[in-house]
Design an enzyme around this catalytic site. Structure first.
Site, short mmCIF file in Angstrom:
data_model
loop_
_atom_site.label_atom_id
_atom_site.label_comp_id
_atom_site.label_asym_id
_atom_site.label_seq_id
_atom_site.Cartn_x
_atom_site.Cartn_y
_atom_site.Cartn_z
N CYS A 1 -1.62 9.25 2.68
CA CYS A 1 -1.24 8.70 1.38
C CYS A 1 -2.27 9.02 0.31
CB CYS A 1 -1.03 7.19 1.48
SG CYS A 1 -2.47 6.26 2.05
N GLU B 1 0.87 -1.17 0.00
CA GLU B 1 0.00 0.00 0.00
C GLU B 1 0.90 1.22 0.00
OE1 GLU B 1 -2.95 -0.39 -0.62
OE2 GLU B 1 -3.21 -2.50 -0.12
#
Length: 468
Positions: A244, A210
């Site tokens: 993110c 991720e």
């Protein structure tokens, strides 16, 4: 770490098959561990960041951790059912059967980042425990107080053969990634992700990455500028942009640039009329990241960008070491600026103009595939074109970031923004092995299908059926 892994794997193998009742108990204990120590976690997070909004931590790291666990508890019975599959004609008529059973993989390694150091431990554990696995977690060296709290309290809720925490710097992280886990999940920067993948390759460990990247916002036809700019500002300034999935740059039609920039300023000022003493606004995590952001802003200025600082109270940020940083809107950005080459991870927002939606799509597509993409607009044809002509890990329409909060949606990247996905059912599947099972019919199928030598007419008929 090797001893912990060996003990967890031995315990796992001894316990197979892992009953759903045990999995549910682990999930309940995981939720209790966070719920019982919510205040201490919020204090630890604020100490690690220099200052972190308590309410934000309660939303993102406390409630945001318990929500995925509760979702897994509610759905585990359904997720874990054996799936019946079809068999080729005429085997089904003869009594053959096929199905898929979902088994736990074993010991899962989780390497967690610093930006949401509770949520990005516990959210993966929801899928890990639901699938029946054990877990080892490597916490971030950038949030040592939070890491120490995990290590202090975990023994009250879990035996080390169920869940263990490991802390330390890059050398520990490198050794952790090289352990022969049954699956490894890494959340963090793309550059580090490459090293994780290399380390895991030696053990053929399956990996879910991720990562991040430059998640774009496209302001399209019919977008409500006031609402759009407010939602962008909320997403960009949450956790001081250290997400993110934070909007990394905004693409606006040339004729709307001024209105969108004004809207961003108004929204940021309304939410944060002051920053230095504002308990709702989070600091940049450390001096290195704070300096990095300022260096990138100066790089953009030196190359011709206009930088507009949203500082409604005219506060003097140079006189404090709090690492609080106001929103910087950067206009006239060009590709040679570092801001347009690297993921920003802070309260700095480049704005670029485009002429025609295909221009915006081309701008997105000539960069690495992002973790998230955000489109605002009421034109269904244009929205469909953006969805069809771009590739990203996920999309939120008419807002930013929100798709990550939907537990029934897979969360993951694509290409440089990651590989694999988790959350909800997709997390259960990621951390499970889908075992194919076939039960043969009692009749002599090999003879009937011409599979048994000596080959002859039955063989030729079977082949003819197969090839048409």
């Amino acid at each position: 770490m090797k001893d912990v892994l060996a003990a967890q794997r031995e315990n796992f193998m001894t316990a197979l098959p892992e009953p759903l009742s045990v999995r549910k108990d682990r999930l309940k204990r995981a939720a209790a561990m966070i719920r019982d120590h919510a205040d201490r976690f919020c204090d630890a997070l604020s100490e690690d960041f220099g200052h972190r909004s308590r309410e934000q931590s309660m939303m993102t790291d406390i409630a945001g951790s318990i929500g995925p666990i509760d979702h897994a508890l509610k759905n585990l019975d359904r997720w874990s059912r054996t799936e019946k599959r079809s068999v080729q004609f005429p085997l089904g008529l003869l009594g053959a059967k096929a199905w898929v059973e979902y088994q736990p993989k074993g010991v899962i390694g989780v390497i967690a980042p610093w930006n949401f150091p509770v949520n990005l431990v516990m959210s993966p554990l929801a899928g890990v425990f639901a699938a029946g696995n054990r877990a080892m977690v490597k916490t971030s060296e950038y949030t040592p107080v939070t890491a120490a709290l995990f290590e202090e309290i975990v023994g009250r809720y879990f035996d080390p053969v169920e869940l263990a925490f490991v802390s330390g710097g890059p050398e520990v992280g490198q050794a952790f990634a090289a352990l022969p886990f049954d699956h490894l999940l890494f959340t963090g920067a793309t550059g580090i992700g490459r090293h994780i993948l290399h380390a895991a390759a030696d053990n053929l460990t399956p990996v879910t990455l991720e990562l991040g990247g430059k998640s774009p916002v496209i302001v399209g036809k019919g977008a409500d500028v006031k609402q759009t700019s407010e939602r962008i500002a909320i997403g960009k300034m949450l956790n001081a942009g250290q997400i993110c999935l934070a909007p990394d740059y905004v693409l606006v039609p040339s004729e709307q640039e001024e209105a969108v920039v004004d809207g961003l300023k108004a929204a940021a000022s309304a939410m944060y009329p002051k920053l230095l003493a504002n308990p709702d606004y989070t600091s940049v995590v450390n001096d290195r990241h704070f300096q990095r952001l300022h260096d990138w802003i100066e790089d953009a200025r030196a190359k011709g960008a206009r930088v507009e600082v949203v500082n409604p109270a005219n506060e003097d940020f140079s006189s404090t070491n709090s690492r609080k940083m106001p929103l910087h809107i950067v206009r006239d950005v060009t590709d040679d600026m570092t801001l347009m080459q690297e993921e920003i991870f802070g309260p700095v927002l480049p704005v670029r103009c485009y002429d025609g939606i295909d221009g915006a799509i081309a701008e997105v597509n000539r960069r690495d595939r992002p973790l998230g993409l955000y489109y605002f607009g009421s034109d269904e044809g244009e929205r469909r074109r953006v969805l069809d002509r771009t590739i990203s890990g996920g999309v939120t329409l008419d807002d930013v970031v929100f798709h990550v909060s939907m537990e029934d949606l897979p969360f993951g990247g694509v290409g440089p923004s990651g590989m694999g996905a988790y959350h909800g059912y997709d997390g259960f599947r990621t951390f499970s092995h889908a075992k194919a099972v076939y039960k043969q019919a009692r009749i002599d199928v090999a003879k009937l299908a011409g599979l048994k030598p000596p080959y002859g007419a039955a063989t030729r008929k079977a082949v003819a059926r197969q090839i048409g």
